[in-house]
Design a protein around this motif. Structure first.
Motif, PDB file in Angstrom:
ATOM      1  N   GLY A  16       0.822  -1.279  -0.130  1.00 24.37           N
ATOM      2  CA  GLY A  16       0.000  -0.042   0.015  1.00 24.37           C
ATOM      3  C   GLY A  16       0.942   1.305   0.039  1.00 24.37           C
ATOM      4  N   VAL A  17       1.865   0.973   0.745  1.00 20.87           N
ATOM      5  CA  VAL A  17       2.864   2.376   0.735  1.00 20.87           C
ATOM      6  C   VAL A  17       3.610   2.479  -0.635  1.00 20.87           C
ATOM      7  CG1 VAL A  17       5.168   3.097   1.868  1.00 20.87           C
ATOM      8  CG2 VAL A  17       3.362   2.224   3.220  1.00 20.87           C
ATOM      9  N   GLY A  18       3.902   1.336  -1.250  1.00 19.91           N
ATOM     10  CA  GLY A  18       4.407   1.699  -2.489  1.00 19.91           C
ATOM     11  C   GLY A  18       3.695   1.739  -3.514  1.00 19.91           C
ATOM     12  N   MET A  19       2.233   1.599  -3.453  1.00 20.62           N
ATOM     13  CA  MET A  19       1.277   2.107  -4.484  1.00 20.62           C
ATOM     14  C   MET A  19       0.919   3.452  -4.302  1.00 20.62           C
ATOM     15  SD  MET A  19      -0.743   1.399  -7.043  1.00 20.62           S
ATOM     16  CE  MET A  19      -0.920  -0.441  -7.135  1.00 20.62           C
ATOM     17  N   ALA A  20       0.840   3.989  -2.933  1.00 20.88           N
ATOM     18  CA  ALA A  20       0.550   5.283  -2.883  1.00 20.88           C
ATOM     19  C   ALA A  20       1.813   6.246  -3.148  1.00 20.88           C
ATOM     20  CB  ALA A  20       0.040   5.552  -1.310  1.00 20.88           C
ATOM     21  N   VAL A  23       2.283   8.802  -6.188  1.00 23.53           N
ATOM     22  CA  VAL A  23       1.795  10.110  -6.121  1.00 23.53           C
ATOM     23  C   VAL A  23       3.210  10.979  -6.187  1.00 23.53           C
ATOM     24  CG1 VAL A  23       0.536  11.812  -4.714  1.00 23.53           C
ATOM     25  CG2 VAL A  23      -0.304   9.302  -4.947  1.00 23.53           C
ATOM     26  N   LEU A  24       4.208  10.569  -5.494  1.00 21.13           N
ATOM     27  CA  LEU A  24       5.312  11.393  -5.326  1.00 21.13           C
ATOM     28  C   LEU A  24       6.363  11.422  -6.433  1.00 21.13           C
ATOM     29  CD1 LEU A  24       5.942  10.848  -1.505  1.00 21.13           C
ATOM     30  CD2 LEU A  24       4.532  12.902  -2.575  1.00 21.13           C
ATOM     31  N   VAL A  25       5.880  10.500  -7.643  1.00 22.62           N
ATOM     32  CA  VAL A  25       7.096  10.470  -8.586  1.00 22.62           C
ATOM     33  C   VAL A  25       6.753  11.426  -9.602  1.00 22.62           C
ATOM     34  CG1 VAL A  25       7.499   8.460 -10.515  1.00 22.62           C
ATOM     35  CG2 VAL A  25       7.173   7.754  -8.089  1.00 22.62           C
ATOM     36  N   HIS A  26       8.094  11.833 -10.048  1.00 19.14           N
ATOM     37  CA  HIS A  26       7.981  12.868 -11.006  1.00 19.14           C
ATOM     38  C   HIS A  26       9.043  12.653 -12.109  1.00 19.14           C
ATOM     39  CE1 HIS A  26       4.702  14.912  -9.128  1.00 19.14           C
ATOM     40  NE2 HIS A  26       5.288  14.883  -7.954  1.00 19.14           N
ATOM     41  N   GLY A  27       9.768  11.502 -12.008  1.00 21.85           N
ATOM     42  CA  GLY A  27      11.051  11.349 -12.844  1.00 21.85           C
ATOM     43  C   GLY A  27      11.187   9.765 -12.719  1.00 21.85           C
ATOM     44  N   TYR A  28      12.197   9.458 -13.819  1.00 22.07           N
ATOM     45  CA  TYR A  28      12.467   8.014 -13.990  1.00 22.07           C
ATOM     46  C   TYR A  28      13.099   7.367 -12.718  1.00 22.07           C
ATOM     47  CZ  TYR A  28      14.676   3.820 -15.621  1.00 22.07           C
ATOM     48  OH  TYR A  28      15.195   2.548 -15.677  1.00 22.07           O
ATOM     49  N   TRP A  29      13.974   8.102 -12.024  1.00 18.41           N
ATOM     50  CA  TRP A  29      14.599   7.265 -10.958  1.00 18.41           C
ATOM     51  C   TRP A  29      13.868   7.206  -9.826  1.00 18.41           C
ATOM     52  CZ3 TRP A  29      18.456   4.711 -12.067  1.00 18.41           C
ATOM     53  CH2 TRP A  29      19.513   5.086 -13.223  1.00 18.41           C
ATOM     54  N   ARG A  30      12.846   8.016  -9.389  1.00 21.52           N
ATOM     55  CA  ARG A  30      11.775   7.767  -8.450  1.00 21.52           C
ATOM     56  C   ARG A  30      10.979   6.851  -8.799  1.00 21.52           C
ATOM     57  NH1 ARG A  30       9.747  13.724  -6.295  1.00 21.52           N
ATOM     58  NH2 ARG A  30      11.759  14.621  -5.648  1.00 21.52           N
ATOM     59  N   TYR A  31      10.587   6.815 -10.116  1.00 20.80           N
ATOM     60  CA  TYR A  31       9.591   5.511 -10.476  1.00 20.80           C
ATOM     61  C   TYR A  31      10.408   4.228 -10.398  1.00 20.80           C
ATOM     62  CZ  TYR A  31       7.358   2.602 -13.962  1.00 20.80           C
ATOM     63  OH  TYR A  31       6.836   1.468 -14.574  1.00 20.80           O
ATOM     64  N   ARG A  98      -2.988  10.385  -9.746  1.00 20.79           N
ATOM     65  CA  ARG A  98      -2.778  10.411  -8.238  1.00 20.79           C
ATOM     66  C   ARG A  98      -3.918  10.241  -7.515  1.00 20.79           C
ATOM     67  NH1 ARG A  98      -0.671  15.529 -10.020  1.00 20.79           N
ATOM     68  NH2 ARG A  98       1.780  15.485 -10.064  1.00 20.79           N
ATOM     69  N   VAL A  99      -5.056  10.481  -7.624  1.00 27.81           N
ATOM     70  CA  VAL A  99      -6.164   9.693  -6.999  1.00 27.81           C
ATOM     71  C   VAL A  99      -6.204   8.200  -7.043  1.00 27.81           C
ATOM     72  CG1 VAL A  99      -8.911   9.741  -6.928  1.00 27.81           C
ATOM     73  CG2 VAL A  99      -7.616  11.829  -7.176  1.00 27.81           C
ATOM     74  N   LEU A 100      -6.087   7.750  -8.217  1.00 26.41           N
ATOM     75  CA  LEU A 100      -6.136   6.298  -8.366  1.00 26.41           C
ATOM     76  C   LEU A 100      -4.927   5.604  -7.722  1.00 26.41           C
ATOM     77  CD1 LEU A 100      -6.722   5.512 -12.262  1.00 26.41           C
ATOM     78  CD2 LEU A 100      -8.342   5.007 -10.313  1.00 26.41           C
ATOM     79  N   PHE A 101      -3.654   6.220  -7.489  1.00 25.88           N
ATOM     80  CA  PHE A 101      -2.427   5.617  -6.956  1.00 25.88           C
ATOM     81  C   PHE A 101      -3.184   5.733  -5.372  1.00 25.88           C
ATOM     82  CE2 PHE A 101       0.190   6.743 -10.317  1.00 25.88           C
ATOM     83  CZ  PHE A 101       0.194   5.279 -10.972  1.00 25.88           C
ATOM     84  N   ALA A 102      -3.510   6.691  -5.088  1.00 24.47           N
ATOM     85  CA  ALA A 102      -3.941   7.015  -3.195  1.00 24.47           C
ATOM     86  C   ALA A 102      -4.855   5.815  -2.971  1.00 24.47           C
ATOM     87  CB  ALA A 102      -4.300   8.510  -3.096  1.00 24.47           C
TER      88      ALA A 102
END
Length: 348
Positions: A16-20, A23-31, A98-102
């Motif tokens: 659940g933490v990983g899915m949410a 929401v904070l991902v804005h680039g490849y490395w974070r993804y 973001r809503v879907l991921f949350a």
């Protein structure tokens, strides 16, 4: 050490933490980091779910039927998720994503709470001393189980055939629209929902399960034949029919193989070390995810019909190896049970 239930619930929360976290991902490395985190928790949790199902259901029929039911529900959830994702794409809105991921993250937390209630008071199965002495000390020294696990990873290549080979075959070999492959995947999902639980009733014991596995290979081999027959030079409607038959047969083989894999892995695993055994068995799927895409794109697709014949050979070989490696386990279990009963009689 911590208990199967606690670890599995913890992994659900981590998922659940990983899915949410997307929401904070804005680039490849974070993804990449979030995806690795989420995937690791997901892969670690799947074999533990099978262990919990075994403890809750107990009987062979209930155990395999429950796993089949869970897979059916999983496919329904995937279909619903695809529809929701398509809606987010149509909106072209970052907020919608973001809503879907949350919501996905909250769903995992909710499932963890439901699971905690469902498994409360469930204990681990123990193995009689007379039977336990016959087993290898660790899963890494159980050669027959490792052999079956390796062969199962080969059989799981049908997953790469469905999700990688067939969509590429539709476009490159048949010259059809990519929407055809989407329709074929929907057909796969519908058949899985209708067939999975029904197939589970035929997996009763090692012999019946091995027989089911052979039928799975027959379906997979027939699927390869129909897929090979679908190529340039035929009318579009003929190609669509051939592809549909190939997917139907592949789906039948996939479902029969999944049921056989659940039953064999459970029957052949040591109850005292079942999480370790089933975790090793599940590595076959991870291995398939690494090898399968390369095999489909670099060998099977360029070779065409010879490549599909290679896949048929691999499926038949894997089934034969599984049958030979698992052949002695029913006798071992019966002997171990008889020894335990004799020991109990002597004590009495």
């Amino acid at each position: 050490r911590l208990g199967i239930g606690r670890v599995y619930i913890g992994l659900l929360v981590l998922r659940g933490v990983g899915m949410a976290g997307y929401v904070l991902v804005h680039g490849y490395w974070r993804y990449l980091v979030v995806t690795c985190f989420f995937t690791a928790a997901s892969r670690a949790g799947l074999p533990l779910l099978q262990v919990l199902v075994g403890q809750l259901a107990g009987e062979e029929d209930d155990r395999t039927r429950t796993m089949a039911s869970l897979r059916t529900v999983n496919n329904i959830g995937l279909s619903a998720g695809f529809i929701m994702a398509a809606g987010a794409q149509l909106l072209h809105s970052g907020v919608a994503y973001r809503v879907l991921f949350a919501l996905g993250g909250l769903a995992f937390v909710a499932v963890s709470m439901v699971t905690a209630t469902a498994i409360r008071g469930v204990g681990s199965a123990t193995l009689p001393a007379a039977k336990r002495a016959r087993r290898p000390r660790t899963v890494y020294t159980d050669r027959r189980f490792i052999t079956v696990a390796a062969a199962n990873s080969v059989l799981l290549l049908h997953d790469s055939m469905l999700f990688i080979l067939i969509p590429l075959w539709v476009v490159q070999r048949c010259g059809l629209s990519p929407t055809v492959s989407s329709s074929l995947l929907v057909l796969n999902t519908v058949i899985t929902v209708l067939l999975q639980v029904r197939a589970a009733r035929y997996a009763k014991g090692a012999r019946a399960t091995l027989r089911l596995l052979r039928w799975a290979v027959v379906a997979l081999a027939a699927s390869s034949i129909f897929l090979g027959a679908a190529g340039h030079g035929s009318a579009d409607w003929v190609l669509v029919i051939l592809l549909a038959v190939a997917v139907i047969l592949l789906t039948v083989g996939e479902n029969l193989q999944a049921v056989a894999g659940w039953e064999l892995s459970f029957l052949m695993s040591d109850p005292d070390q079942r999480p370790q055994y089933l975790s090793l068995f599940s590595l076959g799927y991870s291995g398939q995810l690494v090898v399968g895409p390369v095999l489909m794109t670099a060998v099977v697709l360029p070779w065409g019909i010879p490549g599909l014949l290679l896949m048929t050979f691999l499926f038949v070989l894997a089934a034969a190896v599984t049958s030979m490696a698992a052949a002695g386990y029913p006798a071992d279990r019966e002997e171990g049970q008889a020894a335990a009963e004799n020991e109990e009689e002597v004590r009495t």
